[in-house]
Design a protein around this motif. Structure first.
Motif, mmCIF file in Angstrom:
data_model
loop_
_atom_site.group_PDB
_atom_site.id
_atom_site.type_symbol
_atom_site.label_atom_id
_atom_site.label_comp_id
_atom_site.label_asym_id
_atom_site.label_seq_id
_atom_site.Cartn_x
_atom_site.Cartn_y
_atom_site.Cartn_z
ATOM 1 N N LEU A 139 0.818 -1.104 -0.085
ATOM 2 C CA LEU A 139 -0.043 0.065 -0.130
ATOM 3 C C LEU A 139 0.890 1.311 -0.068
ATOM 4 O O LEU A 139 0.397 2.279 -0.764
ATOM 5 C CB LEU A 139 -0.857 0.048 1.189
ATOM 6 N N ASP A 140 2.103 1.315 0.830
ATOM 7 C CA ASP A 140 2.777 2.427 0.620
ATOM 8 C C ASP A 140 3.471 2.595 -0.762
ATOM 9 O O ASP A 140 3.424 3.764 -1.236
ATOM 10 C CB ASP A 140 3.819 2.166 1.671
ATOM 11 N N ARG A 141 4.034 1.633 -1.134
ATOM 12 C CA ARG A 141 4.320 1.725 -2.720
ATOM 13 C C ARG A 141 3.391 2.200 -3.601
ATOM 14 O O ARG A 141 3.444 3.237 -4.415
ATOM 15 C CB ARG A 141 4.787 0.246 -3.034
ATOM 16 N N LEU A 142 2.168 1.737 -3.462
ATOM 17 C CA LEU A 142 1.170 2.213 -4.532
ATOM 18 C C LEU A 142 0.844 3.668 -4.197
ATOM 19 O O LEU A 142 0.639 4.566 -4.911
ATOM 20 C CB LEU A 142 -0.152 1.090 -4.216
ATOM 21 N N GLY A 143 0.810 3.995 -2.769
ATOM 22 C CA GLY A 143 0.493 5.310 -2.352
ATOM 23 C C GLY A 143 1.481 6.368 -3.146
ATOM 24 O O GLY A 143 1.327 7.500 -3.467
ATOM 25 N N SER A 144 2.551 5.868 -2.857
ATOM 26 C CA SER A 144 3.882 6.608 -3.538
ATOM 27 C C SER A 144 3.708 6.882 -4.880
ATOM 28 O O SER A 144 3.973 8.118 -5.482
ATOM 29 C CB SER A 144 5.269 6.131 -3.144
ATOM 30 N N GLN A 145 3.334 5.850 -5.742
ATOM 31 C CA GLN A 145 2.904 5.900 -7.023
ATOM 32 C C GLN A 145 1.933 6.958 -7.333
ATOM 33 O O GLN A 145 2.023 7.794 -8.382
ATOM 34 C CB GLN A 145 2.834 4.583 -7.693
ATOM 35 N N PHE A 146 1.025 6.690 -6.687
ATOM 36 C CA PHE A 146 -0.098 7.736 -6.936
ATOM 37 C C PHE A 146 0.272 9.382 -6.551
ATOM 38 O O PHE A 146 -0.160 10.400 -7.237
ATOM 39 C CB PHE A 146 -1.397 7.449 -6.024
ATOM 40 N N GLU A 147 0.999 9.382 -5.507
ATOM 41 C CA GLU A 147 1.481 10.696 -5.016
ATOM 42 C C GLU A 147 2.474 11.135 -6.247
ATOM 43 O O GLU A 147 2.285 12.547 -6.467
ATOM 44 C CB GLU A 147 2.370 10.492 -3.613
ATOM 45 N N THR A 148 3.218 10.458 -6.810
ATOM 46 C CA THR A 148 4.141 10.930 -7.903
ATOM 47 C C THR A 148 3.284 11.717 -9.173
ATOM 48 O O THR A 148 3.479 12.246 -9.641
ATOM 49 C CB THR A 148 5.043 9.732 -8.393
ATOM 50 N N ALA A 149 2.210 10.733 -9.370
ATOM 51 C CA ALA A 149 1.248 11.182 -10.632
ATOM 52 C C ALA A 149 0.500 12.329 -10.127
ATOM 53 O O ALA A 149 0.405 13.075 -10.966
ATOM 54 C CB ALA A 149 0.459 10.016 -11.032
ATOM 55 N N SER A 150 -0.187 12.271 -9.047
ATOM 56 C CA SER A 150 -0.932 13.484 -8.613
ATOM 57 C C SER A 150 -0.117 14.646 -8.196
ATOM 58 O O SER A 150 -0.481 15.924 -8.797
ATOM 59 C CB SER A 150 -1.517 13.225 -7.151
ATOM 60 N N ALA A 151 1.150 14.850 -7.703
ATOM 61 C CA ALA A 151 2.128 15.929 -7.657
ATOM 62 C C ALA A 151 2.189 16.340 -9.040
ATOM 63 O O ALA A 151 2.223 17.698 -9.185
ATOM 64 C CB ALA A 151 3.074 15.478 -6.871
ATOM 65 N N VAL A 209 -8.014 7.735 -2.004
ATOM 66 C CA VAL A 209 -8.119 7.297 -0.438
ATOM 67 C C VAL A 209 -6.440 6.991 -0.239
ATOM 68 O O VAL A 209 -6.040 7.414 0.742
ATOM 69 C CB VAL A 209 -8.613 6.051 -0.511
ATOM 70 N N LEU A 210 -5.620 6.320 -1.222
ATOM 71 C CA LEU A 210 -4.345 6.169 -0.726
ATOM 72 C C LEU A 210 -3.390 7.422 -0.756
ATOM 73 O O LEU A 210 -2.519 7.559 -0.175
ATOM 74 C CB LEU A 210 -3.705 5.273 -2.148
ATOM 75 N N LEU A 211 -3.845 8.545 -1.606
ATOM 76 C CA LEU A 211 -3.231 10.005 -1.549
ATOM 77 C C LEU A 211 -3.307 10.578 -0.247
ATOM 78 O O LEU A 211 -2.635 11.127 0.568
ATOM 79 C CB LEU A 211 -3.841 10.878 -2.771
ATOM 80 N N PHE A 212 -4.877 10.586 0.256
ATOM 81 C CA PHE A 212 -5.056 11.174 1.597
ATOM 82 C C PHE A 212 -4.339 10.311 2.561
ATOM 83 O O PHE A 212 -3.826 10.929 3.515
ATOM 84 C CB PHE A 212 -6.553 10.667 1.861
ATOM 85 N N ALA A 213 -4.016 9.007 2.586
ATOM 86 C CA ALA A 213 -3.305 8.208 3.622
ATOM 87 C C ALA A 213 -2.002 8.617 3.524
ATOM 88 O O ALA A 213 -1.323 8.847 4.488
ATOM 89 C CB ALA A 213 -3.357 6.836 3.507
ATOM 90 N N HIS A 214 -1.348 8.600 2.356
ATOM 91 C CA HIS A 214 -0.114 9.182 2.159
ATOM 92 C C HIS A 214 0.422 10.481 2.873
ATOM 93 O O HIS A 214 1.392 10.808 3.403
ATOM 94 C CB HIS A 214 0.169 9.013 0.608
ATOM 95 N N TYR A 215 -0.541 11.367 2.379
ATOM 96 C CA TYR A 215 -0.472 12.862 2.810
ATOM 97 C C TYR A 215 -0.354 12.968 4.255
ATOM 98 O O TYR A 215 0.420 13.745 4.812
ATOM 99 C CB TYR A 215 -1.348 13.589 2.176
ATOM 100 N N HIS A 216 -1.165 12.359 4.777
ATOM 101 C CA HIS A 216 -1.323 12.340 6.280
ATOM 102 C C HIS A 216 -0.758 11.339 7.037
ATOM 103 O O HIS A 216 -0.726 11.134 8.476
ATOM 104 C CB HIS A 216 -3.091 12.231 6.659
ATOM 105 N N ASN A 217 0.308 10.565 6.482
ATOM 106 C CA ASN A 217 1.014 9.672 7.005
ATOM 107 C C ASN A 217 0.300 8.184 7.859
ATOM 108 O O ASN A 217 0.731 7.961 8.938
ATOM 109 C CB ASN A 217 2.235 10.055 7.886
ATOM 110 N N LEU A 218 -0.698 7.922 7.118
ATOM 111 C CA LEU A 218 -1.585 6.885 7.878
ATOM 112 C C LEU A 218 -1.073 5.546 7.348
ATOM 113 O O LEU A 218 -0.733 5.444 6.186
ATOM 114 C CB LEU A 218 -3.082 7.065 7.521
ATOM 115 N N ASP A 219 -0.918 4.708 8.376
ATOM 116 C CA ASP A 219 -0.703 3.334 8.355
ATOM 117 C C ASP A 219 -1.927 2.413 7.850
ATOM 118 O O ASP A 219 -2.353 1.866 8.833
ATOM 119 C CB ASP A 219 0.189 2.827 9.446
ATOM 120 N N LEU A 220 -2.262 2.555 6.715
ATOM 121 C CA LEU A 220 -3.459 1.620 6.159
ATOM 122 C C LEU A 220 -3.307 0.043 6.524
ATOM 123 O O LEU A 220 -4.532 -0.465 6.710
ATOM 124 C CB LEU A 220 -3.774 1.917 4.745
#
Length: 101
Positions: A2-14, A76-87
């Protein structure tokens, strides 16, 4: 995983936000989840006959549902990534199974 996937979404979104001058403040992340849920609901209504399909086939509408579900998951993954949530930990705590890493 989930962290890796969140990071990938973060890169695309940013990158998208930078390209289009979008400020992603803390509220933006939760508002985008709401927006995507609305789009998924609209797609579901079309697929289930509760909304106008605009000539789209069931296959096209199913693809639209898949796309909107992917958008919602991404946000959802971007929200978790931004707020440093451990899904993964939250899933284990709430759903009582381990997330495959």
């Amino acid at each position: 995983m989930l962290d890796r996937l969140g990071s990938q979404f973060e890169t695309a979104s940013a990158g998208y936000a930078s390209e289009h001058g979008i400020e992603r403040d803390p509220d933006w992340f939760v508002l985008k989840m709401q927006e995507e849920m609305g789009e998924l609901t609209q797609a579901w209504n079309k697929f289930s006959g509760r909304g106008r399909a605009h000539g789209k086939s069931n296959g096209e509408l199913k693809c639209l549902i898949e796309d909107e579900t992917a958008d919602l998951l991404g946000h959802v993954l971007l929200f978790a990534h931004y707020h440093n949530l451990d899904l993964a930990q939250a899933i284990e705590r709430k759903w009582h199974f381990q997330v495959a890493l």
